[in-house]
Design an enzyme around this catalytic site. Structure first.
Site, PDB file in Angstrom:
ATOM      1  N   LYS A   4       7.503  -5.384  23.741  1.00  0.00           N
ATOM      2  CA  LYS A   4       8.574  -4.847  22.895  1.00  0.00           C
ATOM      3  C   LYS A   4       8.289  -3.367  22.634  1.00  0.00           C
ATOM      4  O   LYS A   4       7.161  -3.016  22.278  1.00  0.00           O
ATOM      5  CB  LYS A   4       8.638  -5.604  21.567  1.00  0.00           C
ATOM      6  CG  LYS A   4       9.158  -7.011  21.745  1.00  0.00           C
ATOM      7  CD  LYS A   4       9.285  -7.762  20.451  1.00  0.00           C
ATOM      8  CE  LYS A   4       9.924  -9.120  20.680  1.00  0.00           C
ATOM      9  NZ  LYS A   4       9.328  -9.909  21.777  1.00  0.00           N
TER      10      LYS A   4
ATOM     11  N   ASP B  47      11.407  -6.489  26.520  1.00  0.00           N
ATOM     12  CA  ASP B  47      12.224  -7.405  25.720  1.00  0.00           C
ATOM     13  C   ASP B  47      13.288  -6.606  24.980  1.00  0.00           C
ATOM     14  O   ASP B  47      13.126  -5.409  24.735  1.00  0.00           O
ATOM     15  CB  ASP B  47      11.359  -8.100  24.656  1.00  0.00           C
ATOM     16  CG  ASP B  47      10.434  -9.161  25.238  1.00  0.00           C
ATOM     17  OD1 ASP B  47      10.650  -9.605  26.381  1.00  0.00           O
ATOM     18  OD2 ASP B  47       9.493  -9.549  24.530  1.00  0.00           O
ATOM     19  N   MET B  48      14.358  -7.283  24.578  1.00  0.00           N
ATOM     20  CA  MET B  48      15.372  -6.609  23.750  1.00  0.00           C
ATOM     21  C   MET B  48      15.212  -7.093  22.310  1.00  0.00           C
ATOM     22  O   MET B  48      15.085  -8.288  22.064  1.00  0.00           O
ATOM     23  CB  MET B  48      16.782  -6.902  24.263  1.00  0.00           C
ATOM     24  CG  MET B  48      17.845  -6.095  23.542  1.00  0.00           C
ATOM     25  SD  MET B  48      17.590  -4.306  23.604  1.00  0.00           S
ATOM     26  CE  MET B  48      18.170  -3.918  25.249  1.00  0.00           C
TER      27      MET B  48
ATOM     28  N   ARG C 172      16.852  -9.549  32.549  1.00  0.00           N
ATOM     29  CA  ARG C 172      16.732 -10.896  31.979  1.00  0.00           C
ATOM     30  C   ARG C 172      17.945 -11.086  31.072  1.00  0.00           C
ATOM     31  O   ARG C 172      18.208 -10.259  30.194  1.00  0.00           O
ATOM     32  CB  ARG C 172      15.457 -11.044  31.158  1.00  0.00           C
ATOM     33  CG  ARG C 172      15.370 -12.435  30.489  1.00  0.00           C
ATOM     34  CD  ARG C 172      14.345 -12.469  29.361  1.00  0.00           C
ATOM     35  NE  ARG C 172      12.996 -12.326  29.825  1.00  0.00           N
ATOM     36  CZ  ARG C 172      12.023 -11.777  29.090  1.00  0.00           C
ATOM     37  NH1 ARG C 172      12.256 -11.336  27.876  1.00  0.00           N
ATOM     38  NH2 ARG C 172      10.806 -11.677  29.574  1.00  0.00           N
TER      39      ARG C 172
ATOM     40  N   GLY D 192      20.336 -14.151  22.788  1.00  0.00           N
ATOM     41  CA  GLY D 192      20.074 -13.212  21.681  1.00  0.00           C
ATOM     42  C   GLY D 192      19.520 -13.965  20.491  1.00  0.00           C
ATOM     43  O   GLY D 192      20.047 -15.019  20.129  1.00  0.00           O
ATOM     44  N   ALA D 193      18.444 -13.424  19.892  1.00  0.00           N
ATOM     45  CA  ALA D 193      17.699 -14.190  18.893  1.00  0.00           C
ATOM     46  C   ALA D 193      17.665 -13.564  17.504  1.00  0.00           C
ATOM     47  O   ALA D 193      16.994 -14.078  16.626  1.00  0.00           O
ATOM     48  CB  ALA D 193      16.258 -14.377  19.390  1.00  0.00           C
TER      49      ALA D 193
ATOM     50  N   THR E 188      17.197 -19.281  29.587  1.00  0.00           N
ATOM     51  CA  THR E 188      17.846 -20.204  28.657  1.00  0.00           C
ATOM     52  C   THR E 188      17.280 -21.607  28.846  1.00  0.00           C
ATOM     53  O   THR E 188      16.766 -21.937  29.915  1.00  0.00           O
ATOM     54  CB  THR E 188      19.376 -20.233  28.887  1.00  0.00           C
ATOM     55  OG1 THR E 188      19.979 -21.098  27.926  1.00  0.00           O
ATOM     56  CG2 THR E 188      19.757 -20.701  30.280  1.00  0.00           C
TER      57      THR E 188
ATOM     58  N   ARG F 269      11.965 -18.865  16.635  1.00  0.00           N
ATOM     59  CA  ARG F 269      12.082 -20.173  17.304  1.00  0.00           C
ATOM     60  C   ARG F 269      12.609 -21.221  16.322  1.00  0.00           C
ATOM     61  O   ARG F 269      13.354 -22.116  16.692  1.00  0.00           O
ATOM     62  CB  ARG F 269      10.724 -20.632  17.879  1.00  0.00           C
ATOM     63  CG  ARG F 269      10.086 -19.683  18.870  1.00  0.00           C
ATOM     64  CD  ARG F 269      10.842 -19.449  20.165  1.00  0.00           C
ATOM     65  NE  ARG F 269      12.007 -18.607  20.172  1.00  0.00           N
ATOM     66  CZ  ARG F 269      12.019 -17.268  20.293  1.00  0.00           C
ATOM     67  NH1 ARG F 269      10.918 -16.595  20.364  1.00  0.00           N
ATOM     68  NH2 ARG F 269      13.173 -16.615  20.338  1.00  0.00           N
TER      69      ARG F 269
HETATM   70  P1  FDA Z   1      20.561 -22.752  22.767  1.00  0.00           P
HETATM   71  O1  FDA Z   1      20.042 -22.091  21.530  1.00  0.00           O
HETATM   72  O2  FDA Z   1      21.990 -23.122  22.818  1.00  0.00           O
HETATM   73  O3  FDA Z   1      19.655 -24.008  23.058  1.00  0.00           O
HETATM   74  C1  FDA Z   1      19.911 -24.924  24.108  1.00  0.00           C
HETATM   75  C2  FDA Z   1      18.918 -26.084  23.965  1.00  0.00           C
HETATM   76  O4  FDA Z   1      17.595 -25.589  24.191  1.00  0.00           O
HETATM   77  C3  FDA Z   1      18.857 -26.660  22.550  1.00  0.00           C
HETATM   78  O5  FDA Z   1      19.827 -27.659  22.386  1.00  0.00           O
HETATM   79  C4  FDA Z   1      17.454 -27.198  22.495  1.00  0.00           C
HETATM   80  O6  FDA Z   1      17.369 -28.429  23.157  1.00  0.00           O
HETATM   81  C5  FDA Z   1      16.673 -26.185  23.294  1.00  0.00           C
HETATM   82  N1  FDA Z   1      16.128 -25.130  22.430  1.00  0.00           N
HETATM   83  C6  FDA Z   1      16.577 -23.853  22.299  1.00  0.00           C
HETATM   84  N2  FDA Z   1      15.811 -23.170  21.443  1.00  0.00           N
HETATM   85  C7  FDA Z   1      14.866 -24.030  21.013  1.00  0.00           C
HETATM   86  C8  FDA Z   1      13.777 -23.912  20.099  1.00  0.00           C
HETATM   87  N3  FDA Z   1      13.511 -22.783  19.470  1.00  0.00           N
HETATM   88  N4  FDA Z   1      13.012 -25.008  19.895  1.00  0.00           N
HETATM   89  C9  FDA Z   1      13.248 -26.168  20.549  1.00  0.00           C
HETATM   90  N5  FDA Z   1      14.259 -26.336  21.416  1.00  0.00           N
HETATM   91  C10 FDA Z   1      15.055 -25.285  21.646  1.00  0.00           C
HETATM   92  N6  FDA Z   1      16.026 -13.091  22.793  1.00  0.00           N
HETATM   93  C11 FDA Z   1      16.175 -11.778  22.493  1.00  0.00           C
HETATM   94  O7  FDA Z   1      16.958 -11.441  21.609  1.00  0.00           O
HETATM   95  N7  FDA Z   1      15.443 -10.830  23.173  1.00  0.00           N
HETATM   96  C12 FDA Z   1      14.588 -11.158  24.172  1.00  0.00           C
HETATM   97  O8  FDA Z   1      13.966 -10.274  24.769  1.00  0.00           O
HETATM   98  C13 FDA Z   1      14.431 -12.541  24.503  1.00  0.00           C
HETATM   99  N8  FDA Z   1      13.579 -12.938  25.490  1.00  0.00           N
HETATM  100  C14 FDA Z   1      13.583 -14.259  25.899  1.00  0.00           C
HETATM  101  C15 FDA Z   1      12.822 -14.662  27.002  1.00  0.00           C
HETATM  102  C16 FDA Z   1      12.920 -15.961  27.479  1.00  0.00           C
HETATM  103  C17 FDA Z   1      12.126 -16.359  28.682  1.00  0.00           C
HETATM  104  C18 FDA Z   1      13.775 -16.899  26.826  1.00  0.00           C
HETATM  105  C19 FDA Z   1      13.945 -18.292  27.347  1.00  0.00           C
HETATM  106  C20 FDA Z   1      14.471 -16.513  25.706  1.00  0.00           C
HETATM  107  C21 FDA Z   1      14.366 -15.220  25.212  1.00  0.00           C
HETATM  108  N9  FDA Z   1      15.069 -14.835  24.075  1.00  0.00           N
HETATM  109  C22 FDA Z   1      15.176 -13.493  23.781  1.00  0.00           C
HETATM  110  C23 FDA Z   1      15.613 -15.854  23.151  1.00  0.00           C
HETATM  111  C24 FDA Z   1      17.080 -16.153  23.403  1.00  0.00           C
HETATM  112  O9  FDA Z   1      17.863 -15.068  22.988  1.00  0.00           O
HETATM  113  C25 FDA Z   1      17.533 -17.419  22.664  1.00  0.00           C
HETATM  114  O10 FDA Z   1      17.407 -17.202  21.276  1.00  0.00           O
HETATM  115  C26 FDA Z   1      16.754 -18.675  23.029  1.00  0.00           C
HETATM  116  O11 FDA Z   1      16.517 -18.737  24.402  1.00  0.00           O
HETATM  117  C27 FDA Z   1      17.524 -19.953  22.608  1.00  0.00           C
HETATM  118  O12 FDA Z   1      18.746 -20.008  23.259  1.00  0.00           O
HETATM  119  P2  FDA Z   1      19.081 -20.958  24.523  1.00  0.00           P
HETATM  120  O13 FDA Z   1      19.598 -20.089  25.600  1.00  0.00           O
HETATM  121  O14 FDA Z   1      17.915 -21.779  24.884  1.00  0.00           O
HETATM  122  O15 FDA Z   1      20.309 -21.836  24.040  1.00  0.00           O
END
Ligand code: FDA
Length: 312
Positions: free
Chosen positions: A98, A132-133, A182, A186-187, A224, A287
Site C-alpha cells: 500500500k 493495492d488500492m 487487479r 472495494g473494501a 473475488t 474482512r
Molecule cells: P462478496 O463480498 O460479495 O463475497 C462473496 C462471497 O465470498 C461471500 O458470500 C462469502 O462466501 C465469501 N466472502 C467474501 N468476503 C469474505 C470474508 N471476509 N470472510 C469470509 N467469507 C467471505 N479491496 C480494496 O479495496 N483494495 C484492494 O487492493 C484489495 N485487494 C484485494 C486482493 C484480493 C486478492 C482480494 C480477493 C480482494 C481484495 N480486496 C481489495 C477486497 C475486495 O474489495 C472485497 O472487499 C473482498 O474481496 C470481498 O468481496 P468479494 O468479491 O469476495 O464478494
C-alpha cells in the site's frame, strides 16, 4: 444489524487506538484465520504450503498506520526483505503493498523513490509488484504514481475497485498502457457521491470491468470469492478466446479455500493474497466488515482460546 456491524468494523479499522490495543492481544482475536502470521518467516511458510496445493501467492506486509518518514522507510525496507526472502526460498509469490505504508501522505517524493527501489529489486529477481488500492482520497494519487512508474517499469500493476463510479473510465484510460490490473469490489467505507451503495450495481460494474479489461488487452487479475462473478469471468474468457497467460483469479488467505482448489483443478491460475505483520488490525476489520457473520467465528475462537488450559 448487518449494516451497523459493517459500519462499526469499518470505523474501528481506521482507529489507531484500537490498532494499538489489538496488538497487545496478538492474533489470538481470531485474525489468524486471515493473516499468515506476524513474521516474514511465517508468511513464506504459508506461501510454501499454498504452492504445494498448486496455488501461487502475493505477500503483503501489513502496515497501515505509518505516521513518520522513518516508519515509511522501515516499511520500504520490509518490502525489500520480503522480495529477497521470496527469491531465497524459491517460492512462487509476488509482492503487494500500500502506498500509504511507504509515506504517500507524508512525503510523495520519498514514496516514489521507495517504490522505484522496490520495483527495481523485484525486476532483478524477475518478480512483480502490485499496488493495492486504498480509500477514495488515495485513488487519484495512487493511479498518478502508478503511471509515473510505468514510464520506467513493466513489472508493476495496480488495483481498481468496482464500487467506484470513476473506475470504468480509469480502466478505459489505463488500457493505453496495457496496465496489469487487479479488479476488486472495494473494501472501504465510501460515500454514495463516489461509489455504488447497492451490491447489485457493484456486481454489474465488476462484470463490465472484467470484459473491458479483457478486451483492452491488459492482464486481468480477477480478485473475488463471488462464485457468480467467477462463473461470469470463465464465460467471458472463453467467449473472447483469452489465453490462460492473460488472466488469473485471486483470493484472500483463509477465504473460499474450496473454490481456490476447485479452480486450480480446472486448470486456472489462482493467486492467494497472503498478509503478514503485527499491524493486522485494519486488515482484519475489513474482512469482518465484508462478512459480519465472521464475528461469530471470532467469538467462538476467543471463547476457545480463553478457556482454562487452552489459552496461549
Ligand atoms: P462478496 O463480498 O460479495 O463475497 C462473496 C462471497 O465470498 C461471500 O458470500 C462469502 O462466501 C465469501 N466472502 C467474501 N468476503 C469474505 C470474508 N471476509 N470472510 C469470509 N467469507 C467471505 N479491496 C480494496 O479495496 N483494495 C484492494 O487492493 C484489495 N485487494 C484485494 C486482493 C484480493 C486478492 C482480494 C480477493 C480482494 C481484495 N480486496 C481489495 C477486497 C475486495 O474489495 C472485497 O472487499 C473482498 O474481496 C470481498 O468481496 P468479494 O468479491 O469476495 O464478494
Amino acid at each position: 444489524m448487518e449494516k451497523l456491524l459493517r459500519h462499526l468494523f469499518q470505523t474501528l479499522g481506521r482507529s489507531q487506538a484500537a490498532n494499538r490495543l489489538a496488538k497487545r492481544y496478538g492474533l489470538r482475536l481470531g485474525a489468524g484465520r486471515f493473516v499468515a502470521g506476524e513474521t516474514l518467516k511465517q508468511s513464506i511458510e504459508a506461501v510454501r504450503r499454498l504452492n504445494e496445493r498448486g496455488l501461487i501467492a502475493t505477500v503483503d506486509h501489513l502496515g497501515e498506520f505509518v505516521s513518520t518518514e522513518e516508519e515509511a522507510r522501515l516499511s520500504a525496507e520490509m518490502c525489500l526483505h520480503t522480495l529477497d526472502a521470496i527469491d531465497k526460498a524459491g517460492v512462487q509469490s509476488n509482492l503487494s503493498l500500500k502506498l500509504t505504508s511507504l509515506g504517500l501522505d507524508l512525503n510523495r517524493e520519498l514514496c516514489k523513490q521507495s517504490m522505484k527501489l522496490i520495483v527495481e529489486r523485484a525486476k532483478s529477481y524477475g518478480n512483480f509488484v502490485r499496488i493495492d488500492m486504498e480509500d477514495y482520497v488515495h485513488c487519484q494519487p495512487t493511479l498518478d504514481l502508478y503511471r509515473e512508474l510505468r514510464e520506467q517499469y513493466d513489472n508493476v500493476g495496480v488495483v481498481v475497485q468496482a464500487y467506484l463510479y470513476r473506475t470504468e473510465e480509469d480502466v478505459r484510460s489505463l488500457s493505453e498502457l496495457q496496465a496489469n490490473l487487479r479488479l476488486v469490489k472495494g473494501a472501504y467505507k465510501e460515500s454514495p457521491d463516489v461509489a455504488f451503495s447497492d451490491k447489485r450495481d457493484v456486481d454489474d460494474n465488476f462484470k463490465r470491468l472484467i470484459r473491458l479489461q479483457l478486451e483492452g488487452g491488459g492482464y486481468a487479475a480477477i480478485a473475488t470469492h463471488d462464485e457468480q462473478i467467477v462463473a461470469y469471468a470463465k464465460e467471458a474468457v472463453k467467449e473472447l478466446a483469452i489465453p490462460n497467460g492473460r488472466f488469473e483469479f485471486q483470493m484472500l488467505y483463509g477465504i473460499a479455500e474450496e473454490l481456490q482448489s476447485r479452480l486450480v483443478d480446472e486448470g486456472y491460475r489462482v493467486r492467494v493474497y497472503v498478509p503478514f505483520g503485527v499491524d493486522w488490525f485494519g486488515y482484519f476489520m475489513r474482512r469482518l466488515a465484508e462478512r459480519p457473520a465472521n464475528v461469530w467465528f471470532v467469538l467462538k475462537h476467543m471463547m476457545r482460546t480463553t478457556r482454562p488450559g487452552k489459552g496461549s
